[in-house]
Design a protein around this motif. Structure first.
Motif, PDB file in Angstrom:
ATOM      1  N   PRO A  55       0.817  -1.220   0.000  1.00 26.41           N
ATOM      2  CA  PRO A  55       0.000   0.000   0.000  1.00 26.41           C
ATOM      3  C   PRO A  55       0.851   1.271   0.000  1.00 26.41           C
ATOM      4  CG  PRO A  55      -0.973  -1.611   1.469  1.00 26.41           C
ATOM      5  CD  PRO A  55       0.335  -2.190   1.009  1.00 26.41           C
ATOM      6  N   ALA A  56       1.954   1.265   0.742  1.00 25.99           N
ATOM      7  CA  ALA A  56       2.820   2.444   0.781  1.00 25.99           C
ATOM      8  C   ALA A  56       3.406   2.742  -0.596  1.00 25.99           C
ATOM      9  CB  ALA A  56       3.947   2.247   1.797  1.00 25.99           C
ATOM     10  N   GLN A  57       3.819   1.695  -1.314  1.00 26.95           N
ATOM     11  CA  GLN A  57       4.379   1.885  -2.655  1.00 26.95           C
ATOM     12  C   GLN A  57       3.321   2.379  -3.629  1.00 26.95           C
ATOM     13  OE1 GLN A  57       5.950  -2.126  -2.991  1.00 26.95           O
ATOM     14  NE2 GLN A  57       8.067  -1.393  -2.832  1.00 26.95           N
ATOM     15  N   VAL A  58       2.108   1.877  -3.496  1.00 30.29           N
ATOM     16  CA  VAL A  58       1.027   2.329  -4.375  1.00 30.29           C
ATOM     17  C   VAL A  58       0.690   3.791  -4.101  1.00 30.29           C
ATOM     18  CG1 VAL A  58      -1.443   2.064  -4.871  1.00 30.29           C
ATOM     19  CG2 VAL A  58       0.046   0.060  -4.813  1.00 30.29           C
ATOM     20  N   ILE A  59       0.684   4.177  -2.840  1.00 25.84           N
ATOM     21  CA  ILE A  59       0.417   5.574  -2.513  1.00 25.84           C
ATOM     22  C   ILE A  59       1.479   6.484  -3.127  1.00 25.84           C
ATOM     23  CG2 ILE A  59       0.464   7.258  -0.617  1.00 25.84           C
ATOM     24  CD1 ILE A  59      -1.052   5.199   1.066  1.00 25.84           C
ATOM     25  N   ARG A  60       2.735   6.086  -3.064  1.00 21.34           N
ATOM     26  CA  ARG A  60       3.801   6.893  -3.680  1.00 21.34           C
ATOM     27  C   ARG A  60       3.588   6.977  -5.194  1.00 21.34           C
ATOM     28  NH1 ARG A  60       3.720   8.036   0.607  1.00 21.34           N
ATOM     29  NH2 ARG A  60       5.293   7.907   2.259  1.00 21.34           N
ATOM     30  N   SER A  61       3.145   5.877  -5.797  1.00 20.71           N
ATOM     31  CA  SER A  61       2.869   5.888  -7.231  1.00 20.71           C
ATOM     32  C   SER A  61       1.710   6.822  -7.552  1.00 20.71           C
ATOM     33  CB  SER A  61       2.552   4.470  -7.701  1.00 20.71           C
ATOM     34  OG  SER A  61       2.252   4.451  -9.085  1.00 20.71           O
ATOM     35  N   LEU A  62       0.668   6.788  -6.742  1.00 22.19           N
ATOM     36  CA  LEU A  62      -0.478   7.688  -6.936  1.00 22.19           C
ATOM     37  C   LEU A  62      -0.050   9.143  -6.799  1.00 22.19           C
ATOM     38  CD1 LEU A  62      -3.186   5.751  -4.875  1.00 22.19           C
ATOM     39  CD2 LEU A  62      -3.148   6.035  -7.366  1.00 22.19           C
ATOM     40  N   GLU A  63       0.848   9.422  -5.869  1.00 21.33           N
ATOM     41  CA  GLU A  63       1.347  10.787  -5.692  1.00 21.33           C
ATOM     42  C   GLU A  63       2.106  11.254  -6.931  1.00 21.33           C
ATOM     43  OE1 GLU A  63       1.970  10.676  -0.800  1.00 21.33           O
ATOM     44  OE2 GLU A  63       3.671  10.400  -2.162  1.00 21.33           O
ATOM     45  N   ARG A  64       2.983  10.396  -7.449  1.00 21.44           N
ATOM     46  CA  ARG A  64       3.762  10.772  -8.638  1.00 21.44           C
ATOM     47  C   ARG A  64       2.846  10.977  -9.852  1.00 21.44           C
ATOM     48  NH1 ARG A  64       7.340   6.825  -6.431  1.00 21.44           N
ATOM     49  NH2 ARG A  64       6.454   5.234  -7.807  1.00 21.44           N
ATOM     50  N   MET A  65       1.879  10.090 -10.012  1.00 28.57           N
ATOM     51  CA  MET A  65       0.943  10.204 -11.124  1.00 28.57           C
ATOM     52  C   MET A  65       0.161  11.512 -11.049  1.00 28.57           C
ATOM     53  SD  MET A  65      -0.312   6.216 -11.057  1.00 28.57           S
ATOM     54  CE  MET A  65      -1.923   6.550 -11.775  1.00 28.57           C
ATOM     55  N   TYR A  66      -0.251  11.868  -9.854  1.00 28.10           N
ATOM     56  CA  TYR A  66      -1.043  13.086  -9.646  1.00 28.10           C
ATOM     57  C   TYR A  66      -0.226  14.337  -9.958  1.00 28.10           C
ATOM     58  CZ  TYR A  66      -3.322  16.823  -6.947  1.00 28.10           C
ATOM     59  OH  TYR A  66      -3.883  18.008  -6.536  1.00 28.10           O
ATOM     60  N   VAL A  67       0.966  14.430  -9.386  1.00 26.79           N
ATOM     61  CA  VAL A  67       1.811  15.607  -9.619  1.00 26.79           C
ATOM     62  C   VAL A  67       2.143  15.740 -11.101  1.00 26.79           C
ATOM     63  CG1 VAL A  67       4.052  16.674  -9.150  1.00 26.79           C
ATOM     64  CG2 VAL A  67       2.779  15.581  -7.292  1.00 26.79           C
ATOM     65  N   SER A  68       2.482  14.623 -11.737  1.00 21.63           N
ATOM     66  CA  SER A  68       2.826  14.654 -13.158  1.00 21.63           C
ATOM     67  C   SER A  68       1.635  15.085 -14.016  1.00 21.63           C
ATOM     68  CB  SER A  68       3.309  13.267 -13.595  1.00 21.63           C
ATOM     69  OG  SER A  68       3.570  13.237 -14.986  1.00 21.63           O
ATOM     70  N   ALA A  69       0.461  14.531 -13.733  1.00 23.53           N
ATOM     71  CA  ALA A  69      -0.722  14.850 -14.535  1.00 23.53           C
ATOM     72  C   ALA A  69      -1.140  16.301 -14.357  1.00 23.53           C
ATOM     73  CB  ALA A  69      -1.874  13.921 -14.146  1.00 23.53           C
ATOM     74  N   LEU A  70      -1.133  16.789 -13.126  1.00 24.73           N
ATOM     75  CA  LEU A  70      -1.571  18.157 -12.883  1.00 24.73           C
ATOM     76  C   LEU A  70      -0.577  19.160 -13.456  1.00 24.73           C
ATOM     77  CD1 LEU A  70      -4.001  19.465 -11.535  1.00 24.73           C
ATOM     78  CD2 LEU A  70      -2.637  19.768  -9.484  1.00 24.73           C
ATOM     79  N   THR A  71       0.701  18.866 -13.338  1.00 22.78           N
ATOM     80  CA  THR A  71       1.723  19.756 -13.908  1.00 22.78           C
ATOM     81  C   THR A  71       1.606  19.799 -15.422  1.00 22.78           C
ATOM     82  OG1 THR A  71       3.231  19.231 -12.093  1.00 22.78           O
ATOM     83  CG2 THR A  71       4.190  20.217 -14.069  1.00 22.78           C
ATOM     84  N   GLY A  72       1.432  18.646 -16.033  1.00 18.98           N
ATOM     85  CA  GLY A  72       1.322  18.583 -17.488  1.00 18.98           C
ATOM     86  C   GLY A  72       0.106  19.316 -18.010  1.00 18.98           C
ATOM     87  N   THR A  73      -1.012  19.186 -17.304  1.00 21.21           N
ATOM     88  CA  THR A  73      -2.237  19.873 -17.717  1.00 21.21           C
ATOM     89  C   THR A  73      -2.056  21.378 -17.659  1.00 21.21           C
ATOM     90  OG1 THR A  73      -3.605  18.053 -16.902  1.00 21.21           O
ATOM     91  CG2 THR A  73      -4.687  20.168 -17.211  1.00 21.21           C
TER      92      THR A  73
END
Length: 241
Positions: A55-73
């Motif tokens: 779960p901790a690794q998935v949360i870190r992945s969700l964080e990276r996905m979120y920051v990347s997507a919002l920055t790109g948008t």
């Protein structure tokens, strides 16, 4: 001499501001409604990258996905809005559309983190508290714990998962006012920045969104605390279809 009883212009209610504020909350509710059904699919997507992920690794992945997507948008809209030949009206319209996208990404992120932590998101008031609390950061945390009359860390687990829905409604009324003031103002600054000369808008848009995303990630960590050590028996395989 009689005192002047006339209100100063700044003291009078601003009906236009009330309408704008309600539009912000309507956009937020729309974003939450659209993204709630996608929460489990979002977690499944993060888990696919590593079938053995904790779960901790998935949360870190969700964080990276979120920051990347919002920055790109933000960068994409900023660059397009500031491109030669794009009028100010169209530029502002593009940014307004991106505001909803930003809210959707933020709602999906906050609700996904809650789901991994086992915090229930089956009720609309709980979802609103989670999303606004995460997006407002420290001020959201303070409001939630004060109104709920609870102390201690990790309001996502201590408050949202445990207090009655009626208490959450009281919390959300205050969070809503703060959300209109803080988030609406930040978005207004970002929108104007995106209409800057070509190239500058992309930098402002991407950089501002990256900052907002980073703050939300930190707020999510404070809200829910350490990740669970293991996954519950129920899996997310049903979301893979």
């Amino acid at each position: 001499m009689a005192a002047d009883t006339h209100d100063e212009p700044g003291d009078r209610p601003d009906p236009d501001a009330a309408v704008r504020g309600q539009r912000v909350l309507d956009l937020l509710d729309r974003a939450i409604d659209l993204q709630t059904p996608l929460v489990r699919k979002n977690i499944t997507r993060a888990r696919r990258r590593n079938a053995d992920a904790t779960p901790a690794q998935v949360i870190r992945s969700l964080e990276r996905m979120y920051v990347s997507a919002l920055t790109g948008t933000g960068a994409a809209v900023g660059g397009t809005a500031a491109a030669p030949g794009v009028g100010t009206g169209l530029a502002l319209a593009l940014s307004a559309g991106e505001t909803l996208s930003s809210l959707e990404l933020s709602a999906l992120f906050a609700l996904s983190i809650a789901e991994v932590h086992g915090v229930p998101i089956d009720e609309v008031e709980r979802r609103r508290t989670i999303v606004m609390g995460v997006m407002l950061g420290g001020s959201g945390s303070t409001t939630i714990t004060k109104v709920a009359e609870r102390t201690g860390q990790h309001w996502g687990r201590q408050v949202v998962a445990k207090v009655p829905v009626e208490t959450l409604r009281q919390i959300n009324k205050i969070l809503g006012k703060n959300f209109i003031t803080k988030y609406g103002t930040k978005q207004g600054i970002i929108v104007l920045g995106r209409v800057a000369p070509f190239g500058i808008g992309a930098v402002i848009g991407g950089g501002a969104n990256a900052a907002l995303a980073t703050l939300a990630v930190r707020a999510g960590r404070r809200a829910f605390g350490p990740a669970p050590t293991a996954w519950p028996e129920a899996t997310y395989e049903d979301a893979q279809g």
